[in-house]
Write a protein that holds these residues in place. Structure first.
Motif, PDB file in Angstrom:
ATOM      1  N   LYS A   2       0.793  -1.122  -0.070  1.00 44.21           N
ATOM      2  CA  LYS A   2       0.094   0.010  -0.024  1.00 44.21           C
ATOM      3  C   LYS A   2       0.806   1.208   0.057  1.00 44.21           C
ATOM      4  O   LYS A   2       0.640   2.256  -0.878  1.00 44.21           O
ATOM      5  CB  LYS A   2      -1.075  -0.196   1.121  1.00 44.21           C
ATOM      6  N   THR A 165      -9.111   3.361  -2.393  1.00 48.91           N
ATOM      7  CA  THR A 165     -10.453   3.510  -2.079  1.00 48.91           C
ATOM      8  C   THR A 165     -11.132   2.363  -1.786  1.00 48.91           C
ATOM      9  O   THR A 165     -11.951   2.323  -0.809  1.00 48.91           O
ATOM     10  CB  THR A 165     -11.026   4.667  -2.848  1.00 48.91           C
ATOM     11  N   THR A 167     -10.309  -0.835  -1.689  1.00 51.36           N
ATOM     12  CA  THR A 167      -9.640  -1.674  -0.706  1.00 51.36           C
ATOM     13  C   THR A 167      -9.858  -1.176   0.729  1.00 51.36           C
ATOM     14  O   THR A 167     -10.404  -2.059   1.521  1.00 51.36           O
ATOM     15  CB  THR A 167      -8.336  -2.104  -1.057  1.00 51.36           C
ATOM     16  N   GLU A 168      -9.741  -0.075   0.892  1.00 53.52           N
ATOM     17  CA  GLU A 168     -10.321   0.568   2.310  1.00 53.52           C
ATOM     18  C   GLU A 168     -11.467   0.554   2.646  1.00 53.52           C
ATOM     19  O   GLU A 168     -12.004   0.098   3.861  1.00 53.52           O
ATOM     20  CB  GLU A 168      -9.405   2.220   2.277  1.00 53.52           C
ATOM     21  N   THR A 169     -12.393   0.783   1.740  1.00 54.24           N
ATOM     22  CA  THR A 169     -13.735   0.609   1.817  1.00 54.24           C
ATOM     23  C   THR A 169     -14.075  -0.992   2.198  1.00 54.24           C
ATOM     24  O   THR A 169     -14.848  -1.179   3.216  1.00 54.24           O
ATOM     25  CB  THR A 169     -14.434   1.170   0.759  1.00 54.24           C
ATOM     26  N   ARG A 171     -12.126  -3.199   3.639  1.00 55.24           N
ATOM     27  CA  ARG A 171     -11.861  -3.293   4.934  1.00 55.24           C
ATOM     28  C   ARG A 171     -12.663  -2.826   5.935  1.00 55.24           C
ATOM     29  O   ARG A 171     -12.782  -3.247   6.992  1.00 55.24           O
ATOM     30  CB  ARG A 171     -10.207  -2.835   4.992  1.00 55.24           C
ATOM     31  N   SER A 172     -13.132  -1.609   5.848  1.00 53.77           N
ATOM     32  CA  SER A 172     -14.206  -0.878   6.702  1.00 53.77           C
ATOM     33  C   SER A 172     -15.251  -1.738   7.079  1.00 53.77           C
ATOM     34  O   SER A 172     -15.849  -1.586   8.020  1.00 53.77           O
ATOM     35  CB  SER A 172     -14.405   0.691   6.329  1.00 53.77           C
TER      36      SER A 172
END
Length: 174
Positions: A2, A165, A167-169, A171-172
């Motif tokens: 990342k 964006t 991958t972060e979403t 994960r969240s």
């Protein structure tokens, strides 16, 4: 991984920010050249092929080298009827798919097509065919593949940021 992607995207963004800000000054030069041309035509009844060509050369540089800056700042042409109401995740999907399927291939095709064109212009030291025109048309033609290279790099940055964006979403929600 990342952090490497963020570093790549940041380097590309900084490059296109600097190029874009530099190219923005050409708009001031273009305005001054146009004012001179208009004054010469209407006040002194004179004109020059070189001045007219300088106007379109400057515009070419602004358009070609400023496209990546426009993409970076989301100032490019887009049909925003639906996109503006999408969530950040949906916008990231649109950017990711559009960049991968359309923008990146288009930039590559344009660069390949422009490369031969540019090499030929440099080889023959192409100038204006008009009497009194500018002698170094090959410099403007070199801006074509360069502009698409900058746009390709910015497309890669957009792809990376869209991917991050998503991958972060993802994960969240885990």
């Amino acid at each position: 991984m990342k952090n490497a992607l963020i570093t790549i995207s940041t380097i590309i963004d900084r490059l296109n920010e600097r190029v874009g800000r530099g190219v923005a000054w050409l708009t001031t030069v273009l305005v001054l050249v146009i004012v001179y041309d208009v004054a010469a035509r209407y006040l002194f009844n004179t004109s020059s092929a070189g001045i007219v060509e300088l106007e379109w050369h400057l515009f070419s540089f602004i358009f070609l080298l400023g496209a990546a800056y426009a993409l970076k700042h989301d100032r490019h042409v887009r049909v925003d009827v639906f996109y503006q109401n999408f969530s950040p995740k949906k916008q990231a999907w649109v950017n990711l798919i559009g960049t991968l399927l359309f923008l990146i291939p288009f930039c590559v095709v344009a660069m390949v097509a422009a490369w031969k064109f540019t090499i030929n212009a440099w080889t023959i030291q192409e100038g204006s065919p008009d009497p009194g025109g500018l002698p170094a048309r090959y410099v403007v033609k070199a801006a074509i593949p360069l502009g698409f290279l900058l746009l390709l790099l910015q497309a890669i940055s957009l792809f990376i940021r869209s991917l991050l964006t998503l991958t972060e979403t993802a994960r969240s929600y885990d």
